[in-house]
Design an enzyme around this catalytic site. Structure first.
Site, PDB file in Angstrom:
ATOM      1  N   CYS A 380      -0.829  -3.337   8.263  1.00 38.34           N
ATOM      2  CA  CYS A 380      -1.349  -3.209   6.904  1.00 38.34           C
ATOM      3  C   CYS A 380      -2.526  -4.179   6.700  1.00 38.34           C
ATOM      4  CB  CYS A 380      -0.218  -3.409   5.891  1.00 38.34           C
ATOM      5  SG  CYS A 380      -0.544  -2.575   4.346  1.00 38.34           S
ATOM      6  N   HIS A 514       3.866   0.312   7.369  1.00 36.90           N
ATOM      7  CA  HIS A 514       4.799  -0.751   7.768  1.00 36.90           C
ATOM      8  C   HIS A 514       5.882  -0.217   8.714  1.00 36.90           C
ATOM      9  CE1 HIS A 514       3.362  -3.952   5.121  1.00 36.90           C
ATOM     10  NE2 HIS A 514       3.011  -2.962   4.316  1.00 36.90           N
ATOM     11  N   GLU A 516       7.742  -1.766  10.660  1.00 39.01           N
ATOM     12  CA  GLU A 516       8.922  -2.631  10.752  1.00 39.01           C
ATOM     13  C   GLU A 516      10.051  -2.150   9.844  1.00 39.01           C
ATOM     14  OE1 GLU A 516       6.108  -3.318   9.234  1.00 39.01           O
ATOM     15  OE2 GLU A 516       6.312  -4.732   7.569  1.00 39.01           O
TER      16      GLU A 516
HETATM   17  N1  GLN Z   1      -3.346  -6.379   0.321  1.00 32.99           N
HETATM   18  C1  GLN Z   1      -3.562  -5.195   1.088  1.00 32.99           C
HETATM   19  C2  GLN Z   1      -3.583  -3.941   0.222  1.00 32.99           C
HETATM   20  O1  GLN Z   1      -3.110  -3.937  -0.879  1.00 32.99           O
HETATM   21  C3  GLN Z   1      -2.529  -5.052   2.189  1.00 32.99           C
HETATM   22  C4  GLN Z   1      -1.166  -4.804   1.663  1.00 32.99           C
HETATM   23  C5  GLN Z   1      -0.101  -5.039   2.705  1.00 32.99           C
HETATM   24  O2  GLN Z   1      -0.341  -5.663   3.715  1.00 32.99           O
HETATM   25  N2  GLN Z   1       1.083  -4.539   2.449  1.00 32.99           N
HETATM   26  O3  GLN Z   1      -4.077  -2.933   0.665  1.00 32.99           O
END
Ligand code: GLN
Length: 542
Positions: A380, A514, A516
């Site tokens: 992410c 994600h 994970e």
């Molecule tokens: N801050 C980033 C976004 O909002 C990444 C979010 C995250 O890593 N879950 O896109």
């Protein structure tokens, strides 16, 4: 017939109620029953989505896009049952529901009160949609005695009355502290905690006692006598060297047997715990070890990265190695040279994150991994930082940045203002609410069949869970691809970048989702399996 097991906690917080509930779920499953696990959280936030992970640990996202308590992650990992929006509720959500109904006029002139209106809404939630479950395990967050928890305790007290003993069971998790000067395990805090429960009309049916040593027969008798619980239902929950040992240890103490007995179900046949025993063996005695640097911002509270560290362990299990995690606060790289901290690790992972603080350090970690050919996994935010790094140093656009950090001339990462959810378009702007408005939950991605990531998944169509507000800007895609960063995965409409990789690098992958959240000990996620495999290869080089 669905039975309900209510799990409360006493004496102190952090006794591992979530893990304990998950382990009971796994044991009942091993006996052939279908389970669902639910969590009632007494805090006032509508969901944990707006809370800092350093306060309450990670936010666990479900397929159906709910931002939930991290305990739901334990439930999924131990039982393999996908959690849903309807498996986690908070006081905030209950109250907003009740107030919404009141405004609509649903209560027809009644005075709205905690009992019965709030408790009814809680009961509705507990009883909703049990599906085929033989057991619904309901964990009540917080500690008995907390003011916020009272309506929840009242609701489960009422349910005992309504559903009867045959369908409800109260389990209370407590602590037996060891007092060295007395050379004794002390039962008094447990007695007090049970008294507290009794004062709200709940008599526990089974006590699960956390302690760092075995409970001597005398103390067990004492607890049984004072707390009005049968001695065989005072179950010892010793500290375990690995969480995967917990279901086995509980079983050895007769926990699942007593639950079955309580409900008048057959208990003589032993459940099969072979898979858990296999995992424990590998955890205790792996063939080797790799070390992975996790370069993040919330390294002060490891619960902030719970699913991540679990998924890395699963990757280790799949490769028969122990994964040693080096938690590195990314801000360090803004003061010190990254080399010193990263030189000896076998893989670098930059996890999800929010906000500018620490971002330059993450960009440096990505650069180090790319240039030194160390396996890199960007999740992410970690993918976004890797793309900014490549735009700056491979494409040569020095001002590359993210609009998350304020206006920028080169928005390589920008606000996600529009995307498809099913057949509907979701729209956001800079003024939108922050709560519950990210791109959340499971989305399909298409992978280039010729990519490394498609090979790892063994598929060119995947579904993964998302939680982000910003996205990589495709205006830079052609230049990045020319410079050597491949956009291997895209949303089905081809609009949103989902994965990137660097062909020719041993392992450099970034994903906008994600992974994970979907890794399980019995089914390690392919990306974590492959990342740890790459780290294993790297460990032979350094
Ligand atoms: N801050 C980033 C976004 O909002 C990444 C979010 C995250 O890593 N879950 O896109």
């Amino acid at each position: 017939m669905t039975r309900f097991i209510f799990i409360t906690g006493g004496v102190v917080s952090s006794l591992g109620k979530g893990l304990s509930s998950a382990a009971l779920g796994a044991l009942l499953q091993a006996r052939g029953y279908k389970v669902r696990l639910r969590k009632l959280d007494p805090y006032l936030n509508v969901d944990p989505g707006t809370m800092s992970p350093t306060q309450h640990g990670e936010v666990f996202v479900t397929d159906d896009g709910a931002e939930t308590d991290l305990d739901l992650g334990h439930y999924e990992r131990f039982t393999g049952v996908d959690a849903k929006q309807t498996d986690n509720v908070t006081t905030g959500r209950i109250y907003s529901e009740v107030i919404k109904r009141e405004r609509r006029g649903d209560y027809l002139g009644a005075t709205i009160q905690v009992i019965p209106h709030v408790t009814d809404a809680i009961k509705e939630f507990i009883l909703a949609d049990p599906g085929e479950a033989d057991f619904v395990l309901v964990e009540i967050g917080g500690t008995v005695g907390d003011i916020e928890g009272l309506p929840f305790l009242e609701a489960i007290r009422q349910l005992r009355n309504e559903l009867g003993e045959e369908r409800t069971m109260f389990v209370h998790l407590t602590l037996l502290p060891w007092v060295p000067t007395a050379g004794e395990l002390k039962t008094k805090p447990t007695q007090h905690s049970v008294k507290e429960l009794l004062s709200v009309g709940i008599q526990p049916d089974l006590l699960l006692c956390r302690s760092d040593r075995s409970i001597p027969p005398n103390e067990r008798k004492k607890i049984a006598l004072f707390c009005n619980v049968r001695p065989e239902r005072v179950i010892e929950a010793l500290d375990a060297d690995t969480i995967y040992q917990v279901p086995i240890a509980y079983h050895d103490q007769g926990y699942d047997r007593e639950v079955c007995r309580y409900f008048d179900l057959p208990f003589e046949q032993e459940p099969s715990l072979a898979q858990w025993r296999g995992i424990v063996r590998t955890v205790r005695d792996p063939e080797g070890q790799v070390s992975i640097a996790v370069v993040g911002k919330y390294t002060g509270l490891l619960d902030a990265y719970k699913s991540l560290s679990e998924a890395l362990t699963h990757g280790g299990l799949a490769n028969n190695v122990r994964v040693k995690l080096e938690w590195i606060d990314s801000e360090i790289f803004e003061r010190e040279d990254a080399v010193v901290h990263l030189e000896n690790v076998h893989g670098i992972l930059v996890p999800g994150g929010f906000g500018e603080r620490g971002s330059e350090g993450k960009i440096q970690a990505a650069r180090f991994a790319r240039e030194r050919r160390v396996p890199y996994f960007g999740i992410c935010f970690g993918m976004q930082m890797a793309v900014i790094e490549a735009t700056r140093n491979l494409v040569g656009i020095k001002d590359a940045g993210s609009t998350e950090f304020g206006p920028t001339a080169e928005p390589v990462v920008g606000l996600l203002t529009e995307w498809l959810k099913g057949n509907e378009i979701e729209r956001r702007n800079y003024g939108s609410d922050l709560g519950g408005t990210m791109r959340l939950g499971a989305y399909i991605a298409h992978l280039d069949p010729a990519s490394q990531i498609a090979r790892i998944y063994g598929s060119d169509r995947i579904s993964e869970r998302h939680r982000h507000r910003y996205e990589v800007n495709t205006d830079y895609k052609a230049r990045l691809e020319k410079a050597g960063m491949k956009f291997a995965g895209m949303s089905p409409d081809g609009v949103l970048p989902e994965t990137i990789e660097i062909p020719g690098h041993p392992w450099f992958i970034g994903v906008q989702y994600h992974p994970e959240l979907k890794s399980r000990p019995l089914q390690p996620h392919p990306l974590f399996r492959s990342f740890i495999e790459a780290a294993k290869t790297q460990s032979r080089l350094v």
